[in-house]
Design a protein around this motif. Structure first.
Motif, PDB file in Angstrom:
ATOM      1  N   ASN A  33       0.824  -1.216   0.000  1.00 53.11           N
ATOM      2  CA  ASN A  33       0.000   0.000   0.000  1.00 53.11           C
ATOM      3  C   ASN A  33       0.853   1.258   0.000  1.00 53.11           C
ATOM      4  N   ASP A  34       1.923   1.269   0.780  1.00 51.05           N
ATOM      5  CA  ASP A  34       2.805   2.441   0.802  1.00 51.05           C
ATOM      6  C   ASP A  34       3.496   2.648  -0.544  1.00 51.05           C
ATOM      7  N   LEU A  35       3.937   1.579  -1.166  1.00 54.06           N
ATOM      8  CA  LEU A  35       4.570   1.706  -2.482  1.00 54.06           C
ATOM      9  C   LEU A  35       3.575   2.230  -3.514  1.00 54.06           C
ATOM     10  N   LEU A  36       2.345   1.777  -3.445  1.00 62.13           N
ATOM     11  CA  LEU A  36       1.325   2.262  -4.381  1.00 62.13           C
ATOM     12  C   LEU A  36       1.000   3.733  -4.150  1.00 62.13           C
ATOM     13  N   LYS A  37       1.066   4.190  -2.903  1.00 63.07           N
ATOM     14  CA  LYS A  37       0.849   5.608  -2.606  1.00 63.07           C
ATOM     15  C   LYS A  37       1.974   6.467  -3.186  1.00 63.07           C
ATOM     16  N   ILE A  38       3.192   5.957  -3.135  1.00 64.98           N
ATOM     17  CA  ILE A  38       4.348   6.708  -3.632  1.00 64.98           C
ATOM     18  C   ILE A  38       4.245   6.918  -5.136  1.00 64.98           C
ATOM     19  N   LEU A  44       8.034   2.381 -10.909  1.00 64.36           N
ATOM     20  CA  LEU A  44       8.663   2.481  -9.598  1.00 64.36           C
ATOM     21  C   LEU A  44       9.887   1.576  -9.559  1.00 64.36           C
ATOM     22  N   ASP A  45      11.002   2.105  -9.055  1.00 68.01           N
ATOM     23  CA  ASP A  45      12.219   1.314  -8.837  1.00 68.01           C
ATOM     24  C   ASP A  45      12.305   1.000  -7.352  1.00 68.01           C
ATOM     25  N   VAL A  46      12.422  -0.275  -7.028  1.00 67.29           N
ATOM     26  CA  VAL A  46      12.465  -0.714  -5.631  1.00 67.29           C
ATOM     27  C   VAL A  46      13.681  -1.595  -5.426  1.00 67.29           C
ATOM     28  N   ALA A  47      14.375  -1.394  -4.315  1.00 70.16           N
ATOM     29  CA  ALA A  47      15.479  -2.271  -3.918  1.00 70.16           C
ATOM     30  C   ALA A  47      15.042  -3.031  -2.677  1.00 70.16           C
ATOM     31  N   GLU A  48      15.159  -4.343  -2.730  1.00 70.76           N
ATOM     32  CA  GLU A  48      14.829  -5.172  -1.572  1.00 70.76           C
ATOM     33  C   GLU A  48      16.115  -5.827  -1.093  1.00 70.76           C
ATOM     34  N   LEU A  49      16.464  -5.547   0.140  1.00 69.38           N
ATOM     35  CA  LEU A  49      17.678  -6.102   0.724  1.00 69.38           C
ATOM     36  C   LEU A  49      17.325  -7.304   1.588  1.00 69.38           C
ATOM     37  N   SER A  50      18.039  -8.388   1.412  1.00 74.82           N
ATOM     38  CA  SER A  50      17.812  -9.626   2.137  1.00 74.82           C
ATOM     39  C   SER A  50      16.412 -10.159   1.862  1.00 74.82           C
ATOM     40  N   VAL A  51      16.246 -10.809   0.721  1.00 73.56           N
ATOM     41  CA  VAL A  51      14.930 -11.265   0.278  1.00 73.56           C
ATOM     42  C   VAL A  51      14.362 -12.399   1.125  1.00 73.56           C
ATOM     43  N   GLY A  52      15.198 -13.074   1.900  1.00 72.68           N
ATOM     44  CA  GLY A  52      14.691 -14.130   2.766  1.00 72.68           C
ATOM     45  C   GLY A  52      13.981 -15.214   1.970  1.00 72.68           C
ATOM     46  N   ASP A  53      12.748 -15.524   2.371  1.00 70.99           N
ATOM     47  CA  ASP A  53      12.009 -16.597   1.694  1.00 70.99           C
ATOM     48  C   ASP A  53      11.357 -16.133   0.399  1.00 70.99           C
ATOM     49  N   GLY A  54      11.422 -14.837   0.099  1.00 73.96           N
ATOM     50  CA  GLY A  54      10.904 -14.331  -1.167  1.00 73.96           C
ATOM     51  C   GLY A  54       9.455 -13.922  -1.159  1.00 73.96           C
ATOM     52  N   ARG A  55       8.785 -14.068  -0.038  1.00 76.02           N
ATOM     53  CA  ARG A  55       7.360 -13.734   0.037  1.00 76.02           C
ATOM     54  C   ARG A  55       7.108 -12.267  -0.334  1.00 76.02           C
ATOM     55  N   MET A  56       7.902 -11.355   0.227  1.00 74.18           N
ATOM     56  CA  MET A  56       7.707  -9.929  -0.080  1.00 74.18           C
ATOM     57  C   MET A  56       8.023  -9.644  -1.544  1.00 74.18           C
ATOM     58  N   THR A  57       9.055 -10.268  -2.061  1.00 74.01           N
ATOM     59  CA  THR A  57       9.422 -10.094  -3.462  1.00 74.01           C
ATOM     60  C   THR A  57       8.264 -10.475  -4.376  1.00 74.01           C
ATOM     61  N   LEU A  58       7.692 -11.642  -4.149  1.00 71.40           N
ATOM     62  CA  LEU A  58       6.573 -12.104  -4.969  1.00 71.40           C
ATOM     63  C   LEU A  58       5.351 -11.210  -4.797  1.00 71.40           C
ATOM     64  N   LEU A  69      12.272  -4.246  -9.822  1.00 71.34           N
ATOM     65  CA  LEU A  69      12.709  -4.676  -8.506  1.00 71.34           C
ATOM     66  C   LEU A  69      14.132  -5.207  -8.571  1.00 71.34           C
ATOM     67  N   THR A  70      14.991  -4.676  -7.718  1.00 76.19           N
ATOM     68  CA  THR A  70      16.361  -5.151  -7.581  1.00 76.19           C
ATOM     69  C   THR A  70      16.473  -5.810  -6.214  1.00 76.19           C
ATOM     70  N   CYS A  71      16.875  -7.066  -6.204  1.00 73.32           N
ATOM     71  CA  CYS A  71      16.977  -7.824  -4.955  1.00 73.32           C
ATOM     72  C   CYS A  71      18.426  -8.105  -4.613  1.00 73.32           C
ATOM     73  N   ALA A  72      18.738  -8.016  -3.328  1.00 75.51           N
ATOM     74  CA  ALA A  72      20.075  -8.354  -2.844  1.00 75.51           C
ATOM     75  C   ALA A  72      19.932  -9.421  -1.768  1.00 75.51           C
ATOM     76  N   GLU A  73      20.796 -10.398  -1.828  1.00 77.68           N
ATOM     77  CA  GLU A  73      20.725 -11.521  -0.890  1.00 77.68           C
ATOM     78  C   GLU A  73      22.102 -12.166  -0.828  1.00 77.68           C
ATOM     79  N   ILE A  74      22.555 -12.520   0.380  1.00 76.53           N
ATOM     80  CA  ILE A  74      23.865 -13.162   0.508  1.00 76.53           C
ATOM     81  C   ILE A  74      23.821 -14.640   0.145  1.00 76.53           C
ATOM     82  N   SER A  75      22.624 -15.223   0.144  1.00 83.90           N
ATOM     83  CA  SER A  75      22.491 -16.648  -0.121  1.00 83.90           C
ATOM     84  C   SER A  75      22.165 -16.901  -1.591  1.00 83.90           C
ATOM     85  N   GLU A  76      23.072 -17.543  -2.288  1.00 85.49           N
ATOM     86  CA  GLU A  76      22.819 -17.906  -3.694  1.00 85.49           C
ATOM     87  C   GLU A  76      21.655 -18.880  -3.783  1.00 85.49           C
TER      88      GLU A  76
END
Length: 92
Positions: A33-38, A44-58, A69-76
């Protein structure tokens, strides 16, 4: 034991039990909702740091149509799992 090794083990365990239903949890919906308000009517360009299980990314990819969307994650392994989920998702 190294933190990266522990994180990769966690990613491997998560990969066996992933459930990506289309329902969003409250936190995800708040961010969407906040991203849609912006940027309601423009790309929109979004950077997601530490995607974890990917739920937010999806969630971001399925709910916001004009997003790059640009994602960063230490785990290949987590990145590989996320790529597989994006490719297989009927919602994208």
């Amino acid at each position: 034991m190294d933190q990266n090794v522990l994180y990769e083990r966690s990613a491997a365990a998560d990969g066996r039990n992933r459930d990506f239903s289309p329902a969003l949890v409250a936190r995800d919906q708040f961010v969407i909702n906040d991203l849609l308000k912006i940027a309601p009517n423009r790309s929109l360009d979004v950077a997601e740091l530490s995607v974890g299980d990917g739920r937010m990314t999806l969630a971001i990819l399925s709910e916001i149509k004009n997003v790059r969307l640009t994602c960063a994650e230490i785990s290949e392994l987590r990145i590989d799992q996320l790529r597989t989920e994006i490719d297989a998702s009927p919602y994208l």
